[in-house]
Enzyme design. Sequence first.
Site, PDB file in Angstrom:
ATOM      1  N   LYS A 112       0.892  -1.312  -0.007  1.00 52.66           N
ATOM      2  CA  LYS A 112      -0.062   0.071   0.071  1.00 52.66           C
ATOM      3  C   LYS A 112       0.981   1.219   0.041  1.00 52.66           C
ATOM      4  CE  LYS A 112      -2.054  -1.245   3.851  1.00 52.66           C
ATOM      5  NZ  LYS A 112      -1.696  -2.592   4.004  1.00 52.66           N
ATOM      6  N   THR A 113       1.785   1.392   1.022  1.00 51.47           N
ATOM      7  CA  THR A 113       2.645   2.453   1.109  1.00 51.47           C
ATOM      8  C   THR A 113       3.420   2.764  -0.177  1.00 51.47           C
ATOM      9  OG1 THR A 113       2.862   2.142   3.199  1.00 51.47           O
ATOM     10  CG2 THR A 113       4.437   3.667   2.242  1.00 51.47           C
ATOM     11  N   GLU A 118      -3.442   6.115   1.382  1.00 54.76           N
ATOM     12  CA  GLU A 118      -3.148   4.473   1.797  1.00 54.76           C
ATOM     13  C   GLU A 118      -4.642   4.061   2.677  1.00 54.76           C
ATOM     14  OE1 GLU A 118       0.192   2.080   4.442  1.00 54.76           O
ATOM     15  OE2 GLU A 118       0.523   3.849   3.164  1.00 54.76           O
TER      16      GLU A 118
END
Length: 464
Positions: free
Chosen positions: A121-122, A165
């Site tokens: 995600k990051t 995110e």
Amino acid sequence: MTPGIPAAMERPHFIGIGGAGMSGIAKILAQRGAKVAGSDARESGTAEALRALGATVHIGHAAAHLADDASCVVVSSAIRDDNPELVRAAELSIPVVHRSDALASLMNGLRGLAVAGTHGKTTTTSMLAVALTDLDLDPSYAIGGDLAGPGTNATHGEGAVFVAEADESDRSFQKYDPEVAIVLNVELDHHANYASMDEIYESFEAFTAKIVPGGTLVVSADQPGAVELTARVRDREGLNVVTYGEADSADVRVHRITPRGLTSEVTVLLNGKFLTFSVSVPGRHYALNAVAALAAGVALGVPAHNLASALGTYTGVKRRLQLKGEAAGVQVIDSYAHHPTEMTADLEAMRGAAADARILVVFQPHLFSRTQELGTEMGQALALADASVVLDVYPAREDPIPGITSELIIDAARTAGADVTAVHDKDAVPATIAGMAKPGDLVLTMGAGDVTDLGPRILDHLSS
């Protein structure tokens, strides 16, 4: 576009303001003009960055830190009920707002792009933030890690897009209403909150149900959990589904990934045309993250060629295979990987970039519950390294579980044929690694806890 300060957020107080998720929201509110305050357990660069934006940051948690006129108290799921500031908020009848609700309120009125998945995600959120900024779209963004270029995890932009995110760990990603959502992968993790894969699927289905009518879900065509999720939601009315990956059926199909040292080149087939672009971090999984970002940006209406070029300007996120330095011919790299899939992906990426170099890993397990459920798989992942040092479990928010220690991982690693050394004193690691490393080796500090602090200390020992 200049969104205002959400209702009740004029004077927010953040408990744990230095955390990756909390600090991003606090920064955006401060940039919008809110009077931000909060507390954190210790001093940090994040605390200083918040003060530079005008926020008041207290060190330590105490009831006196909460101002009587605070308009709300913002918390994450990690904040315990007996936190003195939370107790004081109840006494003063100050509303308590979960971090995810605060972030959702910041996204209101903007074109939301939410990035979800058990891993990646990051990185993917960061790629989009950097690329859209490079294209002068001036997005707002909130990320779970600091971008290597700007050095921040969040900013308030004047553009119409908000990239966020979306955290599945406590189901808080179900609070958002994105125009475009990415699901990179769906796996069992966060065992304190999910008892089975069925619960995970239900949670991700609820997340995708919040995509606005006519919006788009960008989802992996390769990862089994994502494929199952696609089958569950594809026929939902008003939802456009775009798949990406190496599968022949993918709408955005990866034709080729070519490693080039610590970078790679990716060629995709998009709308009947081949498109090639560079990714400045190594490994197949990071290349696929970039393809997901490309597909999502195109769904927002960004021209594919422009976006592909802009993705090449991404230079990484702190702790995501971040080079910390080199000493005595040894490179030290920091990895946030703490789930077996992430560990395997990062080790395979480093193996592909390392040629004949040895890979030495300093691994710190994260959470007792994760170690209990996935310790065997973590040990098997470590067999991909030439040698590993394993630390004690980093507890974070959890209390110990009887009988659950890093020995579970060490035993599994040795069974898989790995060369593993147990080190219970973190301060002994730099000397241990300096004694093991030889010129040309790569040292990887790996985990989501404070193992990241060891990189500079290892470099110091190598230098001496």
